[in-house]
Motif scaffolding. Structure first.
Motif, PDB file in Angstrom:
ATOM      1  N   GLN A 125    -102.408 -21.431 -34.631  1.00 36.36           N
ATOM      2  CA  GLN A 125    -101.699 -20.336 -35.152  1.00 36.36           C
ATOM      3  C   GLN A 125    -101.383 -19.942 -33.363  1.00 36.36           C
ATOM      4  N   TYR A 143     -98.266 -10.572 -33.192  1.00 37.24           N
ATOM      5  CA  TYR A 143     -98.248 -10.124 -34.735  1.00 37.24           C
ATOM      6  C   TYR A 143     -99.409 -12.032 -34.684  1.00 37.24           C
ATOM      7  N   GLY A 173     -98.894 -25.934 -37.601  1.00 42.90           N
ATOM      8  CA  GLY A 173    -100.605 -25.196 -38.795  1.00 42.90           C
ATOM      9  C   GLY A 173    -101.409 -24.234 -38.302  1.00 42.90           C
ATOM     10  N   ASP A 233     -98.687 -15.636 -35.957  1.00 47.73           N
ATOM     11  CA  ASP A 233     -98.514 -15.842 -37.054  1.00 47.73           C
ATOM     12  C   ASP A 233     -99.430 -17.280 -37.522  1.00 47.73           C
ATOM     13  N   ASP A 234     -99.949 -18.138 -38.497  1.00 49.20           N
ATOM     14  CA  ASP A 234    -100.290 -18.455 -39.134  1.00 49.20           C
ATOM     15  C   ASP A 234     -98.967 -19.719 -40.053  1.00 49.20           C
ATOM     16  N   ASN A 235     -98.256 -18.934 -40.419  1.00 48.95           N
ATOM     17  CA  ASN A 235     -96.695 -19.406 -40.844  1.00 48.95           C
ATOM     18  C   ASN A 235     -96.049 -20.491 -39.955  1.00 48.95           C
ATOM     19  N   THR A 236     -96.665 -21.443 -39.372  1.00 53.92           N
ATOM     20  CA  THR A 236     -95.963 -22.279 -38.013  1.00 53.92           C
ATOM     21  C   THR A 236     -95.950 -23.712 -38.723  1.00 53.92           C
ATOM     22  N   ASP A 237     -94.695 -24.300 -37.916  1.00 55.44           N
ATOM     23  CA  ASP A 237     -94.306 -26.326 -38.568  1.00 55.44           C
ATOM     24  C   ASP A 237     -96.251 -26.920 -37.604  1.00 55.44           C
TER      25      ASP A 237
END
Length: 94
Positions: A24, A14, A22, A16-20
């Motif tokens: 990927q 998966y 910013g 994931d671009d929604n990280t602390d």
């Protein structure tokens, strides 16, 4: 130090671009049961060769596993020991 012994064809990734940070992350998990396996930071070239291993994906060989670094130490569970960094050699280089 991490090797997938079996089931590699079941691993799903998966992005994931929604990280602390910013950046990927690639979050690898078992496509059959959904268990987390490992995470890789693909947006930072200095980190892309490293993986963050999910504790539940390590078998009895964990006794020989020697973590070399620690990220987000402020989120470490109280029962998890701190990763001790190796002492620097003279001149400040490892």
């Amino acid at each position: 130090q991490y090797k997938v012994d079996s089931g590699e064809d079941s691993i799903k990734i998966y992005k994931d671009d929604n990280t602390d940070s910013g950046g990927q992350l690639e979050r690898s998990f078992c496509g059959n049961c959904g268990s987390n396996l490992y995470i890789r930071n693909v947006s930072n070239p200095k980190m892309s060769g490293n993986i963050v291993v999910a504790a539940g994906s390590v078998d009895d060989a964990w006794k020989e596993f020697k973590p070399q670094s620690e990220l987000f130490a402020h989120r470490r569970h109280s029962w998890v020991p701190e990763v001790k960094k190796p002492a620097k050699k003279e001149g400040g280089k490892l």
